[in-house]
Scaffold this active site. Sequence first.
Site, PDB file in Angstrom:
ATOM      1  N   ARG A  74      49.348  -6.466  45.039  1.00 31.17           N
ATOM      2  CA  ARG A  74      49.429  -7.926  45.048  1.00 31.17           C
ATOM      3  C   ARG A  74      50.240  -8.463  46.213  1.00 31.17           C
ATOM      4  NH1 ARG A  74      48.538 -10.743  39.426  1.00 31.17           N
ATOM      5  NH2 ARG A  74      47.175  -9.187  38.518  1.00 31.17           N
ATOM      6  N   ARG A 103      51.138 -18.294  39.286  1.00 29.68           N
ATOM      7  CA  ARG A 103      50.406 -17.089  39.705  1.00 29.68           C
ATOM      8  C   ARG A 103      49.452 -17.383  40.856  1.00 29.68           C
ATOM      9  NH1 ARG A 103      50.287 -15.675  34.045  1.00 29.68           N
ATOM     10  NH2 ARG A 103      48.116 -16.268  33.868  1.00 29.68           N
TER      11      ARG A 103
END
Length: 194
Positions: A88, A144
């Site tokens: 990520r 997010r």
Amino acid sequence: MNLLVLGPQGSGKGTQATRIAAAHGIPHVSTGDMFRAAISDGSELGRQVEPILASGELVPDDLTVALIRERLSEPDAVHGFVLDGFPRNLTQAEALDAMLEQIGRVLDAVLFFDLSDEIATERIHGRALEEGREDDTAEAIARRLAIYHEQTEPVVERYRTTGKLVPLHAERTIGEVAAEIDDALELLGEGAAA
């Protein structure tokens, strides 16, 4: 076949990764699923990551890297994997590349699920209602997606330069995206056979 799926939350990565894994007899390795299972089990890892996930933040790299390294060493991942939810950020991408090099494996393709924030948010809200996922609050979703743009998009660009990135039109239906993936994997298989 060693695959990585990248894209924002709600882009259908998990749905398609599960389908690919079943079709090719390889495990779908999802960090999100592993973290949620650890929380359900009440393990030490679960206690560590629960407040992090609830706030929409990323689990620290050292915990995530250790979890993935352990999972990819299991027997069912010998012939390939579909990695979902990792890397990520660029640090994790570098760690993944180093880890794969250490175990003598390479990524065959990186499937990039391209989707707007608007559609991603709609889908995540729908999923939260369907699955009763408490970590999918409006604030956590917004956080997010912001983290995705800030930290994960550079990973997409990193893999684009390798020539292994396969962009997908993730706003389309599950069946349309699946057909697009199957076509790409068929071409990949032909390339490997040549």
